[in-house]
Enzyme design. Structure first.
Site, PDB file in Angstrom:
ATOM      1  N   PRO A 167       0.780  -1.176   0.103  1.00 21.08           N
ATOM      2  CA  PRO A 167      -0.045   0.113  -0.152  1.00 21.08           C
ATOM      3  C   PRO A 167       0.799   1.241   0.000  1.00 21.08           C
ATOM      4  O   PRO A 167       1.714   1.439   0.552  1.00 21.08           O
ATOM      5  CB  PRO A 167      -0.815  -0.199   1.356  1.00 21.08           C
ATOM      6  CG  PRO A 167      -0.217  -0.900   2.230  1.00 21.08           C
ATOM      7  CD  PRO A 167       0.657  -1.966   1.221  1.00 21.08           C
ATOM      8  N   ASN A 168       0.254   2.284  -0.612  1.00 26.32           N
ATOM      9  CA  ASN A 168       0.833   3.439  -0.924  1.00 26.32           C
ATOM     10  C   ASN A 168       2.305   3.547  -1.703  1.00 26.32           C
ATOM     11  O   ASN A 168       2.612   4.672  -1.821  1.00 26.32           O
ATOM     12  CB  ASN A 168       1.040   4.334   0.603  1.00 26.32           C
ATOM     13  CG  ASN A 168      -0.221   4.434   1.179  1.00 26.32           C
ATOM     14  OD1 ASN A 168      -1.410   5.088   0.633  1.00 26.32           O
ATOM     15  ND2 ASN A 168      -0.515   3.935   2.439  1.00 26.32           N
TER      16      ASN A 168
ATOM     17  N   ARG B 214       4.455  11.056  -2.112  1.00 28.85           N
ATOM     18  CA  ARG B 214       4.230  11.071  -0.483  1.00 28.85           C
ATOM     19  C   ARG B 214       5.617  10.863   0.100  1.00 28.85           C
ATOM     20  O   ARG B 214       6.425  10.169  -0.173  1.00 28.85           O
ATOM     21  CB  ARG B 214       3.624   9.497  -0.641  1.00 28.85           C
ATOM     22  CG  ARG B 214       3.404   9.270   0.924  1.00 28.85           C
ATOM     23  CD  ARG B 214       2.741   7.941   1.169  1.00 28.85           C
ATOM     24  NE  ARG B 214       2.545   7.406   2.432  1.00 28.85           N
ATOM     25  CZ  ARG B 214       3.325   6.295   2.838  1.00 28.85           C
ATOM     26  NH1 ARG B 214       3.936   5.817   2.337  1.00 28.85           N
ATOM     27  NH2 ARG B 214       3.175   5.980   4.025  1.00 28.85           N
TER      28      ARG B 214
ATOM     29  N   TYR C  84      10.853   9.089   1.929  1.00 30.10           N
ATOM     30  CA  TYR C  84      10.898   8.039   0.596  1.00 30.10           C
ATOM     31  C   TYR C  84      11.561   8.308  -0.591  1.00 30.10           C
ATOM     32  O   TYR C  84      11.834   7.664  -1.528  1.00 30.10           O
ATOM     33  CB  TYR C  84       9.341   7.354   0.321  1.00 30.10           C
ATOM     34  CG  TYR C  84       8.581   7.003   1.466  1.00 30.10           C
ATOM     35  CD1 TYR C  84       8.978   5.777   2.036  1.00 30.10           C
ATOM     36  CD2 TYR C  84       7.747   7.542   2.220  1.00 30.10           C
ATOM     37  CE1 TYR C  84       8.472   4.988   3.120  1.00 30.10           C
ATOM     38  CE2 TYR C  84       7.106   6.995   3.175  1.00 30.10           C
ATOM     39  CZ  TYR C  84       7.373   6.157   3.819  1.00 30.10           C
ATOM     40  OH  TYR C  84       6.845   5.339   4.896  1.00 30.10           O
TER      41      TYR C  84
ATOM     42  N   ASN D 154       8.035  -5.417  -0.591  1.00 29.36           N
ATOM     43  CA  ASN D 154       8.049  -4.185   0.158  1.00 29.36           C
ATOM     44  C   ASN D 154       6.633  -4.359   0.507  1.00 29.36           C
ATOM     45  O   ASN D 154       5.716  -3.596  -0.206  1.00 29.36           O
ATOM     46  CB  ASN D 154       8.421  -2.698  -0.486  1.00 29.36           C
ATOM     47  CG  ASN D 154       8.373  -1.815   0.274  1.00 29.36           C
ATOM     48  OD1 ASN D 154       7.787  -1.837   1.502  1.00 29.36           O
ATOM     49  ND2 ASN D 154       9.047  -0.676  -0.001  1.00 29.36           N
TER      50      ASN D 154
ATOM     51  N   ALA E  91       3.114  -0.857   4.847  1.00 29.01           N
ATOM     52  CA  ALA E  91       2.280  -0.878   6.322  1.00 29.01           C
ATOM     53  C   ALA E  91       1.794  -2.072   6.656  1.00 29.01           C
ATOM     54  O   ALA E  91       1.861  -2.493   7.807  1.00 29.01           O
ATOM     55  CB  ALA E  91       1.279  -0.008   6.444  1.00 29.01           C
TER      56      ALA E  91
ATOM     57  N   HIS F  62       3.722  -4.774   9.188  1.00 30.42           N
ATOM     58  CA  HIS F  62       3.541  -4.547  10.788  1.00 30.42           C
ATOM     59  C   HIS F  62       2.047  -5.029  11.175  1.00 30.42           C
ATOM     60  O   HIS F  62       1.816  -5.106  12.417  1.00 30.42           O
ATOM     61  CB  HIS F  62       3.471  -3.248  11.278  1.00 30.42           C
ATOM     62  CG  HIS F  62       4.694  -2.375  10.360  1.00 30.42           C
ATOM     63  ND1 HIS F  62       5.843  -2.761  10.530  1.00 30.42           N
ATOM     64  CD2 HIS F  62       4.473  -1.386   9.475  1.00 30.42           C
ATOM     65  CE1 HIS F  62       6.527  -2.012   9.763  1.00 30.42           C
ATOM     66  NE2 HIS F  62       5.800  -1.060   9.241  1.00 30.42           N
TER      67      HIS F  62
ATOM     68  N   GLU G 122      12.835  -9.148   1.688  1.00 22.68           N
ATOM     69  CA  GLU G 122      11.930  -8.041   2.157  1.00 22.68           C
ATOM     70  C   GLU G 122      12.791  -6.575   2.075  1.00 22.68           C
ATOM     71  O   GLU G 122      13.884  -6.491   2.535  1.00 22.68           O
ATOM     72  CB  GLU G 122      11.612  -8.164   3.603  1.00 22.68           C
ATOM     73  CG  GLU G 122      10.642  -7.104   4.355  1.00 22.68           C
ATOM     74  CD  GLU G 122      10.184  -7.194   5.761  1.00 22.68           C
ATOM     75  OE1 GLU G 122       9.691  -6.635   6.291  1.00 22.68           O
ATOM     76  OE2 GLU G 122      10.822  -8.587   6.150  1.00 22.68           O
TER      77      GLU G 122
ATOM     78  N   HIS H 129      12.557  -2.325   2.516  1.00 19.91           N
ATOM     79  CA  HIS H 129      11.962  -1.016   3.160  1.00 19.91           C
ATOM     80  C   HIS H 129      12.844   0.132   2.644  1.00 19.91           C
ATOM     81  O   HIS H 129      14.169  -0.038   3.009  1.00 19.91           O
ATOM     82  CB  HIS H 129      11.815  -1.166   4.670  1.00 19.91           C
ATOM     83  CG  HIS H 129      10.835  -2.267   5.207  1.00 19.91           C
ATOM     84  ND1 HIS H 129       9.322  -2.052   5.196  1.00 19.91           N
ATOM     85  CD2 HIS H 129      11.015  -3.353   5.530  1.00 19.91           C
ATOM     86  CE1 HIS H 129       8.940  -3.265   5.528  1.00 19.91           C
ATOM     87  NE2 HIS H 129      10.142  -4.124   5.895  1.00 19.91           N
TER      88      HIS H 129
ATOM     89  N   ARG I  26      12.235   4.671  12.935  1.00 19.75           N
ATOM     90  CA  ARG I  26      10.802   5.345  13.028  1.00 19.75           C
ATOM     91  C   ARG I  26      10.092   4.893  13.882  1.00 19.75           C
ATOM     92  O   ARG I  26      10.363   4.709  15.188  1.00 19.75           O
ATOM     93  CB  ARG I  26      10.343   5.002  11.557  1.00 19.75           C
ATOM     94  CG  ARG I  26      10.995   5.321  10.459  1.00 19.75           C
ATOM     95  CD  ARG I  26      10.522   5.240   8.992  1.00 19.75           C
ATOM     96  NE  ARG I  26       9.183   6.072   9.108  1.00 19.75           N
ATOM     97  CZ  ARG I  26       8.046   5.939   8.061  1.00 19.75           C
ATOM     98  NH1 ARG I  26       8.576   4.812   7.015  1.00 19.75           N
ATOM     99  NH2 ARG I  26       7.124   6.767   8.077  1.00 19.75           N
TER     100      ARG I  26
ATOM    101  N   ARG J 144       6.646   0.510  13.849  1.00 16.73           N
ATOM    102  CA  ARG J 144       7.085  -0.167  12.716  1.00 16.73           C
ATOM    103  C   ARG J 144       8.196  -0.795  12.695  1.00 16.73           C
ATOM    104  O   ARG J 144       9.068  -1.581  11.982  1.00 16.73           O
ATOM    105  CB  ARG J 144       7.608   1.184  11.632  1.00 16.73           C
ATOM    106  CG  ARG J 144       6.533   1.968  11.154  1.00 16.73           C
ATOM    107  CD  ARG J 144       6.839   3.301  10.289  1.00 16.73           C
ATOM    108  NE  ARG J 144       5.926   4.119  10.090  1.00 16.73           N
ATOM    109  CZ  ARG J 144       5.019   4.054   9.223  1.00 16.73           C
ATOM    110  NH1 ARG J 144       4.895   2.879   8.474  1.00 16.73           N
ATOM    111  NH2 ARG J 144       4.083   4.982   9.096  1.00 16.73           N
TER     112      ARG J 144
END
Length: 143
Positions: A10-11, A18, A23, A73, A76, A79, A97, A99, A106, A110
């Site tokens: 997501p996102n 964003r 990012y 990736n 969210a 988590h 994985e 990120h 953070r 997270r």
């Protein structure tokens, strides 16, 4: 030639728009171009992104028997999603994985990733270069 699914949660469709201070300015299309530059013709790369947990689970399940590895990736969902973990646990290929940010610097929520329990490696905090690092490692493992 290995087939690798690069899966974004997501996102991540909003990369470059964003929170660029976290990012970066690169878009998901830029990430795809960088990934293709890393592997050239040595691997078949497949790209997918979804904001929906069930769609990500479906893509992981569809990768069973058709891909050699997944770079994920989960955003969210890292988590929160036992469903994505369960789907990855039913996948026999390598999983890395990624990120973009260092999730350990953070917010406290997270710091834990369900996906990490299945991942063969975790890359965090390298920006979008993390995808290229994941592919370089997978190319070593799959050769």
């Amino acid at each position: 030639m290995p087939t690798i699914l690069i899966l974004n949660g997501p996102n991540l469709n909003l990369l470059g728009q964003r929170q660029p201070e976290i990012y970066g300015a690169e878009t998901l299309d830029d990430v795809a171009d960088q990934c293709r530059a890393v592997v050239g013709d040595a691997a078949d790369l497949r790209f997918a992104q979804s904001n929906h947990e069930g769609a990500l689970v479906d893509l992981i399940q569809e990768a069973r028997g058709t891909t050699d590895a997944i770079v994920i990736n989960p955003g969210a969902y890292s988590h929160t999603s036992v469903a994505i973990l369960d789907a990855l646990n039913a996948y026999d290929g390598a999983v890395i994985e990624v990120h973009i940010s260092n999730i350990h610097k953070r917010e406290a929520f997270r710091h834990h990733s369900y996906v990490s329990g299945r991942a063969d490696a975790v890359i965090a905090g390298l920006g979008v270069e993390g995808y290229a690092a994941a592919l370089r490692r997978l190319m070593q493992l799959l050769s």
